[in-house]
Enzyme design. Structure first.
Site, PDB file in Angstrom:
ATOM      1  N   LYS A 178      13.662 -27.329 -14.380  1.00  0.00           N
ATOM      2  CA  LYS A 178      14.328 -28.617 -14.623  1.00  0.00           C
ATOM      3  C   LYS A 178      13.535 -29.461 -15.615  1.00  0.00           C
ATOM      4  O   LYS A 178      14.086 -30.085 -16.510  1.00  0.00           O
ATOM      5  CB  LYS A 178      14.462 -29.354 -13.289  1.00  0.00           C
ATOM      6  CG  LYS A 178      15.489 -30.457 -13.280  1.00  0.00           C
ATOM      7  CD  LYS A 178      15.548 -31.085 -11.912  1.00  0.00           C
ATOM      8  CE  LYS A 178      15.896 -30.075 -10.836  1.00  0.00           C
ATOM      9  NZ  LYS A 178      15.716 -30.602  -9.486  1.00  0.00           N
ATOM     10  N   ARG A 221      14.247 -15.203  -6.599  1.00  0.00           N
ATOM     11  CA  ARG A 221      15.016 -15.966  -7.584  1.00  0.00           C
ATOM     12  C   ARG A 221      15.369 -15.077  -8.751  1.00  0.00           C
ATOM     13  O   ARG A 221      14.686 -14.102  -9.022  1.00  0.00           O
ATOM     14  CB  ARG A 221      14.145 -17.077  -8.188  1.00  0.00           C
ATOM     15  CG  ARG A 221      13.684 -18.135  -7.274  1.00  0.00           C
ATOM     16  CD  ARG A 221      12.937 -19.159  -8.132  1.00  0.00           C
ATOM     17  NE  ARG A 221      13.789 -20.294  -8.335  1.00  0.00           N
ATOM     18  CZ  ARG A 221      13.511 -21.516  -7.856  1.00  0.00           C
ATOM     19  NH1 ARG A 221      12.387 -21.733  -7.236  1.00  0.00           N
ATOM     20  NH2 ARG A 221      14.338 -22.512  -8.034  1.00  0.00           N
ATOM     21  N   GLU A 234      19.965 -29.752  -3.824  1.00  0.00           N
ATOM     22  CA  GLU A 234      19.560 -31.149  -3.833  1.00  0.00           C
ATOM     23  C   GLU A 234      20.272 -31.803  -5.009  1.00  0.00           C
ATOM     24  O   GLU A 234      20.207 -31.277  -6.126  1.00  0.00           O
ATOM     25  CB  GLU A 234      18.049 -31.288  -4.018  1.00  0.00           C
ATOM     26  CG  GLU A 234      17.610 -32.746  -3.944  1.00  0.00           C
ATOM     27  CD  GLU A 234      16.138 -32.978  -4.301  1.00  0.00           C
ATOM     28  OE1 GLU A 234      15.485 -32.050  -4.796  1.00  0.00           O
ATOM     29  OE2 GLU A 234      15.665 -34.116  -4.078  1.00  0.00           O
TER      30      GLU A 234
END
Length: 567
Positions: free
Chosen positions: A276, A266, A41
């Site tokens: 983030k 992950r 994204e």
RNA sequence: AGCUUAGUCGUCUAAAGGCAAGGAUGCUGGAUUUUGGCUCCGGCGGUAUAGGUUCGAGUCCUAUCUAAGCUGCCA
């Protein structure tokens, strides 16, 4: 499964579980070729965690053939921008990946997605809901209790069609209506309880502008985009496991190409964070200088610090792929860098904390050009010249007033050492500031017949030191980076904030180191090994007057370890 | 509590019911060395627990325990 089916692929390199699936799909003829995708994204910068997903997706098609698309998942215009698109493209190119030149966008499919939604409505599988988000949360139920149907669930196909089209034309305000898939409000998987698939969002999109007043949700964009692109294997992280039933539900109900979603864990790396929100805090509060600060886990930060693309890719390969929670030791990342740079960088003479050495019996004013190998790891080593003279500098840590033990191999009164690619010297005396205890100067004699390459002295010094000629050395700045946190998992503590674990010594600036004169030719981004010290990268802050070197990683230091263990 | 997933050396990972559970990193001992780097040789260290199936289980089954994700009109 018959074992011989495995053998299509020649190499003996073990396959991870995803590669095994892909391999089998190829062997059984389910697929003729493979298409994967990396779907970021564009609302943030790439970091070390993303590189794993990138390496897996591109790695599969490098190994088995096929192609990997770069597709931007741009379905939420309020958070996305072309700035991020460009940064992501730049970072991926730097990492060395090729997606056939053309980037793809979920927003390219908005028209198709809209038609898919119409199709669902016509099939009685989607409805427009006027409930507020609070009401919908209420209807949703919870982990142990079934939800309840929305009062709008049984609207007619005609009414739904009409309402949805009017959502599209902008007749309704943000939040007033959504399109939901009609599945099962008592499904044990919360995501199957009539998920929202379209919302009214009157926002300017970075690519489609003001064309749309409605935007599809992730679950109604991602899988469909996969299908549109004929993605054979849609690889994503474990958090999307719960989405897979929905992913497959849409494929089945829409009758579109059945891409297969496979989840892997992950990658976390010790002493690094990838959230983030938290990274933004570090930037916003000035803990680091920006998103490309060499202490940041971003691709741009790693690049600026001096990481090579190859070392990052090797790291991801070595970390491996599985469904287990993965916290990889940052030491592995550092070791991958060393192994790469060991093969590729020139050895440079540099002194971080200088101590003056005077060769008492060396002729005043004489300068000799010594041959020094650029990189001993090269197949056909090349050489350059470095100047040797009466006044030199060595590293402060290479001299002691008294040798601490038999293992000590450096300079001390009465001891001899080899100056790398220079002469053997013996320490005769030193000058000390008695008030501060600081060693001001060391006086040595050199053995004229011990010149590197033509040594007839017969002397066997135990140690070899780096040095620079005082008159010829170039001044530079060194930025010594260390881990940003002093805890391996700063975000894993229940009652302590990650900010409490910031390492106050993550950056030490040495404004005036001394480097051999050949470095004047270096440019920003160039990587070198400072012999016996570490790997450094020329920072973009460098000027013609003064180079700035970032320390990417230290050399392994057995001596430091010995000293630590003896305490 | 419900659903989903996962538990193999400190860490990461391999072993598709069958050799002594392998490799990487780490730690450690040594060799070599004009980088205390590199390289080479050796050592340390593991199948969450309890049952079961089987000639044989890390692998299959059951239970337990532990961990992670899921109740955004984010992705």
């Amino acid at each position: 499964m018959d074992k011989k089916h495995i053998e299509k692929e020649e190499t003996k390199t073990p396959m991870n579980f995803i590669e095994q699936i892909v391999n089998e799909d190829l062997n059984t003829g389910k697929h003729q070729s493979i298409i994967t995708r990396f779907p970021p994204e564009p609302n943030g910068f790439l970091h070390i965690g993303h590189t794993k997903a990138i390496c897996i997706n591109f790695g599969i098609t490098e190994r088995f053939g096929g192609k990997t698309n770069l597709r931007f998942d741009d379905t939420n215009p309020e958070k996305e921008s072309t700035e991020y698109v460009n940064a992501i493209i730049r970072d991926m190119k730097w990492l060395g990946f090729d997606w056939g030149g053309q980037e793809l966008y979920a927003s390219d499919y908005f028209g198709t997605l809209y038609k898919y939604a119409i199709q669902l409505i016509k099939d009685g599988l989607a409805y427009v809901d006027d409930s507020s988000s609070e009401e919908m949360a209420e209807q949703k139920g919870n982990l142990t209790q079934a939800g309840s149907n929305s009062p709008y669930r049984e609207r007619s196909v005609e009414e739904n069609l009409d309402l949805f089209k009017r959502m599209k034309t902008g007749e309704f305000e943000n939040g007033s209506k959504v399109l939901r898939a009609k599945i099962d409000m008592s499904h044990p998987n919360l995501l199957m309880r009539d998920p929202v698939i379209y919302r009214v969002k009157k926002a300017h999109h970075h690519r489609t502008g003001d064309e749309w007043n409605i935007y599809p949700m992730y679950d109604f964009a991602h899988g469909q985009s996969d299908s549109i692109e004929n993605i054979t294997h849609s690889l994503c992280s474990l958090e999307f496991e719960n989405h897979r039933p929905l992913y497959n539900w849409f494929i089945e109900k829409l009758g579109i190409y059945p891409s297969r979603q496979i989840e892997f864990s992950r990658m976390n790396v010790t002493y690094m964070i990838t959230s983030k929100r938290r990274l933004l805090k570090l930037v916003a509060e000035g803990v680091v200088s920006g998103w490309d600060d060499p202490r940041m886990p971003t691709v741009s930060g790693l690049r600026r610090k001096g990481y090579s693309p190859k070392s990052i890719r090797t790291f991801c390969d070595k970390a491996g792929v599985s469904k287990r929670e993965q916290t990889v030791d940052i030491g592995l990342l550092e070791e991958c860098l060393r192994q790469d740079l060991n093969k590729t960088t020139n050895r440079i003479m540099a002194v971080l904390k200088p101590l003056k050495v005077i060769i008492t019996n060396y002729p005043e004013g004489q300068v000799e050009q010594m041959d020094i190998v650029n990189n001993p790891e090269e197949e056909n080593p090349t050489y350059r010249k470095i100047p040797f003279s009466k006044e030199l500098f060595i590293e402060q840590s290479d001299f002691m007033e008294e040798a601490p033990n038999r293992k000590y191999r450096r300079l001390a009164p009465g001891k001899i050492v080899r100056l790398k690619s220079g002469y053997i010297i013996e320490c005769e005396d030193y000058i000390k500031d008695e008030a501060t205890g600081e060693i001001k100067e060391v006086h040595c004699k050199y053995f004229e017949n011990s010149r590197s390459g033509s040594d007839t002295s017969g002397l066997k010094p135990k140690g070899t030191l780096g040095w620079v000629s005082a008159a010829h050395a170039v001044k530079a700045e060194a930025r010594l980076y260390d881990r940003l946190f002093n805890d391996p998992t700063p975000t894993q503590h229940k009652d302590r904030d990650f900010m409490e674990f910031i390492n106050p010594n993550s950056l030490e600036i040495l404004p005036e180191i001394l480097v051999e004169p050949s470095v004047v030719d270096l440019k920003a981004g160039d990587q070198v090994q400072f012999m016996r010290i570490g790997y450094f990268c020329v920072d973009e802050d460098s000027t013609p007057e003064k180079l700035v070197f970032n320390r990417a990683v230290t050399l392994k230091d057995t001596w430091a370890k010995v000293q630590r263990n003896s305490k």
